[in-house]
Scaffold this motif. Structure first.
Motif, PDB file in Angstrom:
ATOM      1  N   THR A  16      -7.199   7.207  25.123  1.00 50.42           N
ATOM      2  CA  THR A  16      -5.897   6.688  25.531  1.00 50.42           C
ATOM      3  C   THR A  16      -5.535   7.191  26.925  1.00 50.42           C
ATOM      4  O   THR A  16      -6.217   8.053  27.485  1.00 50.42           O
ATOM      5  N   CYS A  29      -4.678   3.885   9.834  1.00 51.45           N
ATOM      6  CA  CYS A  29      -3.871   2.840   9.199  1.00 51.45           C
ATOM      7  C   CYS A  29      -2.445   2.918   9.724  1.00 51.45           C
ATOM      8  O   CYS A  29      -1.866   3.994   9.780  1.00 51.45           O
ATOM      9  N   GLY A  30      -1.875   1.798  10.088  1.00 46.72           N
ATOM     10  CA  GLY A  30      -0.500   1.773  10.583  1.00 46.72           C
ATOM     11  C   GLY A  30      -0.348   2.497  11.898  1.00 46.72           C
ATOM     12  O   GLY A  30       0.531   3.333  12.063  1.00 46.72           O
ATOM     13  N   SER A  31      -1.214   2.185  12.853  1.00 54.01           N
ATOM     14  CA  SER A  31      -1.220   2.910  14.134  1.00 54.01           C
ATOM     15  C   SER A  31       0.115   2.829  14.872  1.00 54.01           C
ATOM     16  O   SER A  31       0.444   3.722  15.647  1.00 54.01           O
ATOM     17  N   GLN A  32       0.901   1.795  14.614  1.00 51.53           N
ATOM     18  CA  GLN A  32       2.203   1.680  15.275  1.00 51.53           C
ATOM     19  C   GLN A  32       3.173   2.756  14.797  1.00 51.53           C
ATOM     20  O   GLN A  32       4.183   3.015  15.436  1.00 51.53           O
ATOM     21  N   ASN A  33       2.854   3.423  13.698  1.00 49.05           N
ATOM     22  CA  ASN A  33       3.714   4.476  13.145  1.00 49.05           C
ATOM     23  C   ASN A  33       3.163   5.878  13.385  1.00 49.05           C
ATOM     24  O   ASN A  33       3.632   6.840  12.802  1.00 49.05           O
ATOM     25  N   VAL A  35       2.078   8.802  16.299  1.00 46.85           N
ATOM     26  CA  VAL A  35       2.253   9.230  17.680  1.00 46.85           C
ATOM     27  C   VAL A  35       1.316  10.403  17.936  1.00 46.85           C
ATOM     28  O   VAL A  35       1.335  11.390  17.201  1.00 46.85           O
ATOM     29  N   ASP A  51       0.472   3.956   7.626  1.00 51.42           N
ATOM     30  CA  ASP A  51       1.016   2.818   6.892  1.00 51.42           C
ATOM     31  C   ASP A  51       1.850   3.256   5.695  1.00 51.42           C
ATOM     32  O   ASP A  51       2.597   2.452   5.139  1.00 51.42           O
ATOM     33  N   ARG A  53       4.866   4.617   4.572  1.00 53.86           N
ATOM     34  CA  ARG A  53       6.183   4.956   5.120  1.00 53.86           C
ATOM     35  C   ARG A  53       7.272   4.435   4.222  1.00 53.86           C
ATOM     36  O   ARG A  53       7.025   3.646   3.308  1.00 53.86           O
ATOM     37  N   HIS A  59      10.192  -0.016  12.705  1.00 55.37           N
ATOM     38  CA  HIS A  59       9.093   0.941  12.721  1.00 55.37           C
ATOM     39  C   HIS A  59       9.653   2.350  12.759  1.00 55.37           C
ATOM     40  O   HIS A  59      10.683   2.618  13.357  1.00 55.37           O
ATOM     41  N   VAL A  61       8.303   6.617  13.025  1.00 59.15           N
ATOM     42  CA  VAL A  61       7.179   7.527  13.217  1.00 59.15           C
ATOM     43  C   VAL A  61       6.895   8.179  11.879  1.00 59.15           C
ATOM     44  O   VAL A  61       7.749   8.852  11.308  1.00 59.15           O
TER      45      VAL A  61
END
Length: 188
Positions: A16, A29-33, A35, A51, A53, A59, A61
């Motif tokens: 990154t 899993c659930g990379s948008q959640n 950090v 994922d 949550r 969304h 964290v």
């Protein structure tokens, strides 16, 4: 004798902008959640469950991992869960800076402080809190809801206090994590 630098295969990792290195062979899993703070390494066959949550809109964290953290091969990081007032929910997990998690460990803690070393084959139970500057020995099982105090060494099943760490351990762990990142992850 010191180990020679471990030259990593750049094609195996996604890097990154902040210097995180995530193995293409890990399961995120659930990379948008999730950090990642920066210069964190997630090895092959790791599973990070973002994922899992709380239900509801938007969304959130779910898993926050700090800077200079290392997740060893085949470890599992998933947020803690419980049933409260008849409703099953997952709760966020925070892993601070300079945390080393050994291979084959399962982590369901609520919080892991900075400068923590977790050995191989460990199980960290649901909602456990590990304070700053701690060491969990290989094969230790930290029970759910346990609180591990700062500057302590825990080991066994169930994990118990076996030793104390010196106050200088913060500098030692910080130096170790930075050297590990800079020396062991040299580009091929």
């Amino acid at each position: 004798m010191e180990d020679p630098p471990c030259v990593y295969d750049r094609s195996e990792y996604i890097e990154t902008d902040t210097g995180n290195k995530v193995s293409r062979y890990s399961v995120i899993c659930g990379s948008q959640n999730i950090v990642l703070g920066g210069k964190t390494v997630i090895q092959r066959d790791c599973m990070v469950r973002g994922d899992l949550r709380r239900t509801g809109a938007g969304h959130a964290v779910v898993v926050a991992i700090g800077r200079y953290c290392f997740l060893g091969e085949r470890c599992v990081v998933r947020p803690p869960c419980k049933t409260y007032k008849g409703q099953f929910n997952y709760y966020p997990m925070k892993i601070a800076d300079h945390v080393f998690i050994g291979e084959d460990s399962v982590i369901e803690a609520a919080q892991i402080g900075s400068y923590v070393h977790i050995g191989k084959n460990c199980i960290i139970g649901r909602f456990a809190i590990i304070k700053d500057c701690c060491r969990i020995l290989d094969g230790a099982v930290v029970p759910p809801n346990a609180v591990i105090p700062s500057f302590s060494v825990y080991g066994g099943n169930p994990a118990r206090l076996v030793d104390e760490l010196p106050e200088s351990i913060q500098e030692v762990y910080e130096q170790h994590s930075k050297e590990f990142f800079e020396e062991k992850f040299v580009l091929a």
